[in-house]
Design an enzyme around this catalytic site. Structure first.
Site, PDB file in Angstrom:
ATOM      1  CB  CYS A  42      -0.901   0.010   1.234  1.00 16.70           C
ATOM      2  SG  CYS A  42      -2.052   1.409   1.266  1.00 16.70           S
ATOM      3  CG  ASP A  44      -0.631   4.046   5.321  1.00 15.93           C
ATOM      4  OD1 ASP A  44       0.283   4.591   5.986  1.00 15.93           O
ATOM      5  OD2 ASP A  44      -1.814   4.023   5.693  1.00 15.93           O
ATOM      6  NE  ARG A  46      -0.460   5.177   8.714  1.00 18.34           N
ATOM      7  CZ  ARG A  46      -1.753   5.069   9.058  1.00 18.34           C
ATOM      8  NH1 ARG A  46      -2.109   5.296  10.307  1.00 18.34           N
ATOM      9  NH2 ARG A  46      -2.667   4.730   8.178  1.00 18.34           N
ATOM     10  CG  HIS A  98      -1.660  -1.121   5.915  1.00 14.19           C
ATOM     11  ND1 HIS A  98      -2.298  -0.179   6.675  1.00 14.19           N
ATOM     12  CD2 HIS A  98      -1.772  -0.692   4.630  1.00 14.19           C
ATOM     13  CE1 HIS A  98      -2.757   0.784   5.886  1.00 14.19           C
ATOM     14  NE2 HIS A  98      -2.454   0.503   4.645  1.00 14.19           N
ATOM     15  CB  CYS A 101      -5.865  -0.566   4.431  1.00 11.19           C
ATOM     16  SG  CYS A 101      -5.444   0.138   2.819  1.00 11.19           S
TER      17      CYS A 101
END
Ligand code: CO
Length: 207
Positions: A42, A44, A46, A98, A101
């Site tokens: 992803c 993302d 993080r 994750h 999400c």
């Protein structure tokens, strides 16, 4: 601010630190890249692929998009898979989702988000397929996290069904496709145990 000075300063410090531990590091890497892994994760911020598995530049070939989706009409993702499999001859493709999400959460909501809804459509399809099971869960977070896992399983199957991966297996190339999930809350990765290593292991494969 036209120049992000602090980022260049951090870059110089980082490059110095790497060279301190291995003076030849960048020189060696500039001559070839020879990663064993393709990471499909992803976008993302993080979930940074290299850091969470403690790997250096040169060790993972990476493709990231919102909610780690693999669709056969996405030239960008397919090109990455093709280069990784056919040229770099990577041995493992890791689809890593994750928990929590945002892309999956948005896909499960019954409201409009603009352009991104076209992308989220792929996840909405996953949700529709598994809705009866997911909706038996009481808690919203549990539902979301179950969908985060189911999406990984679905995308692993999509990777396996690309012509690129199928052809690699047909020609006897050694290649495994893995499904993992990462927890932003504690930094821990989990294997969803859906590893596929050949055509006959693809879920729903017909002999
Ligand atoms: Co995400």
């Amino acid at each position: 601010m036209r120049v992000l000075k602090h980022l260049f300063e951090q870059n110089r410090k980082w490059a110095e630190k790497v060279k301190e531990s291995d003076p030849e590091f960048f020189l060696k890497l500039s001559k070839q890249q020879n990663p064993e892994y393709l990471w499909i994760g992803c976008s993302d911020s993080r979930v940074p692929s290299n850091q969470i598995v403690g790997m250096l530049p040169g060790e993972i070939f990476v493709h990231r998009n919102i909610a780690n989706v693999v669709v056969p009409s996405d030239l960008n993702c397919l090109s990455v898979i093709q280069y990784a499999v056919e040229v770099l001859k990577i041995k493992h493709i890791i689809v890593c989702g994750h928990y929590g999400c945002g892309g999956i959460k948005a896909a499960m909501e019954n409201k409009e988000h603009g352009l991104i809804d076209n992308w989220l459509k792929h996840i909405k399809d996953v949700y529709r397929t598994h809705r009866a099971k997911v909706d038996t869960l009481q808690d919203e977070t549990e539902k979301l996290n179950a969908m985060c896992e189911l999406n990984v399983v679905e995308q692993v199957a999509n990777v396996c069904n690309t012509t690129i991966v199928r052809n690699a297996w047909k020609s006897g190339q050694e290649l495994s496709v893995h499904g993992w999930i990462y927890s932003i809350e504690n930094g821990i990765l989990q294997d969803l145990n859906v590893c596929v290593t050949g055509l006959d292991e693809i879920p729903g494969h017909q002999k």
